[in-house]
Design an enzyme around this catalytic site. Structure first.
Site, PDB file in Angstrom:
ATOM      1  N   TRP A 102       0.826  -1.106   0.077  1.00 44.00           N
ATOM      2  CA  TRP A 102       0.083   0.092  -0.015  1.00 44.00           C
ATOM      3  C   TRP A 102       0.894   1.185  -0.055  1.00 44.00           C
ATOM      4  CZ3 TRP A 102      -1.740   3.924   3.466  1.00 44.00           C
ATOM      5  CH2 TRP A 102      -1.123   3.840   4.557  1.00 44.00           C
ATOM      6  N   ASP A 121       6.006  -5.645   2.513  1.00 43.81           N
ATOM      7  CA  ASP A 121       6.078  -6.426   3.654  1.00 43.81           C
ATOM      8  C   ASP A 121       7.228  -7.416   3.046  1.00 43.81           C
ATOM      9  OD1 ASP A 121       4.560  -5.120   5.268  1.00 43.81           O
ATOM     10  OD2 ASP A 121       2.949  -6.676   5.036  1.00 43.81           O
TER      11      ASP A 121
END
Lengths: 173, 134
Positions: A102, A121
């Site tokens: 994001w 991540d």
């Protein structure tokens, strides 16, 4: 027959002469050094995710990338890869960066401009238990998944195990 | 003096609105690139690619309607005008020569109308729509 012999002789001498001249004028180390640098450079450059994501590497930054207060982490919820054997822009060895992320904006205190930050991540290893941060600038609740930092973004990776998070600058806002 | 003050306020307002409204490239990076990636390639089959496919869809009214209704588009936290600009950005930058020569850019009004019409089952609808293009 004589003609062929003459030709070969000439080839021998010319090669001999040119090789000697080359050897006298150039240093082997210099040449090998240059080839080595080019090879190393070519192999290392594409590994730098920041260089890949955002050409303007001339970004001036201040602060400690191992601290939650660092400007890039203004919307990061998770562990800092810079505390887990990686850096603020690269996953620790053995962890796989998720392609899906994001994106938010943070203000760089050095030039007071907003930059687009992609929170990727790093996945496939047990959670790294260092530098847990929870900052929520412009973060939305999970019912707005595309803008929620509480979601684990290990999609599109081999394993969904969350390890830590990096913060890449992908452009100016 | 009064007109000067007015001019000053007008200029300030203009500058303020210019900074608040992000350009389509920034909106694309902010609201789409997280999944579709900055170059639009996506991660098929989970994340559809934006290269060429939307350009093909833009050739029919049903396709254009779908582009503004797909959840990632319709639910992006941007105005109708901004969404129309982002869709045009995608169509013009990622379509190569697939986009029709007489392509008419998506308008704010068109996007506003389509966007309100919620897609209950986007995947099913998409499969049906694609049959026309195969």
């Amino acid at each position: 027959m004589k003609l062929i012999e003459k030709g070969l002789n000439w080839l021998d001498q010319t090669t001999n002469k040119n090789t000697r001249v080359l050897a006298q004028r150039s240093s082997r180390r210099g040449f090998l050094g240059k080839v080595g640098t080019a090879l190393l450079g070519a192999s290392v450059l594409p590994l730098l995710p920041v260089a890949r994501a955002f050409g303007a590497e001339g970004l001036k930054e201040i602060g400690d990338p191992q601290s939650c207060d660092y400007w890039r982490y203004c919307a990061l919820g998770g562990m800092l890869c810079s505390c887990c054997g990686g850096s603020m822009t690269s996953c620790p060895p053995g962890a796989e960066p998720s392609p899906i992320t994001w994106v938010g904006t943070c203000r760089n205190p050095v030039d007071d401009l907003d930059y687009l930050i992609s929170y990727n991540d790093c996945c496939g290893k047990p959670v790294c238990d260092r530098c847990f941060c929870h900052r929520t600038e412009r973060d939305k609740p999970v019912y707005f998944p595309a803008k929620a930092n509480d979601i684990l973004w290990c999609f599109g990776t081999e394993s969904q195990a969350y390890h830590c998070t990096v913060a890449l600058v992908i452009g100016k806002a | 003096m009064k007109s000067l003050i007015r001019l000053f306020f007008a200029a300030t307002l203009f500058l303020a609105s210019a900074t608040i409204q992000a350009n389509p490239h920034v909106n694309y990076l902010l609201h789409c690139s997280g999944c579709h990636l900055p170059d639009g390639r996506g991660s098929p089959p989970e994340v559809p690619t934006l290269i060429n496919d939307p350009g093909m869809l833009a050739g029919t009214p049903a396709g254009r309607d779908y582009l503004a209704r797909v959840p990632g588009a319709s639910q992006a936290p941007i105005s109708d005008l901004e969404l129309s600009e982002v869709l045009n950005y995608i169509l013009l930058n990622f379509s190569g020569d697939v986009l029709a020569k007489d392509f008419v850019p998506m308008t704010e009004k068109e996007v506003a109308r389509s966007r309100k019409n919620i897609l209950a089952d986007p995947l099913k609808y998409r499969d049906k729509l694609w049959e026309q293009y195969q």
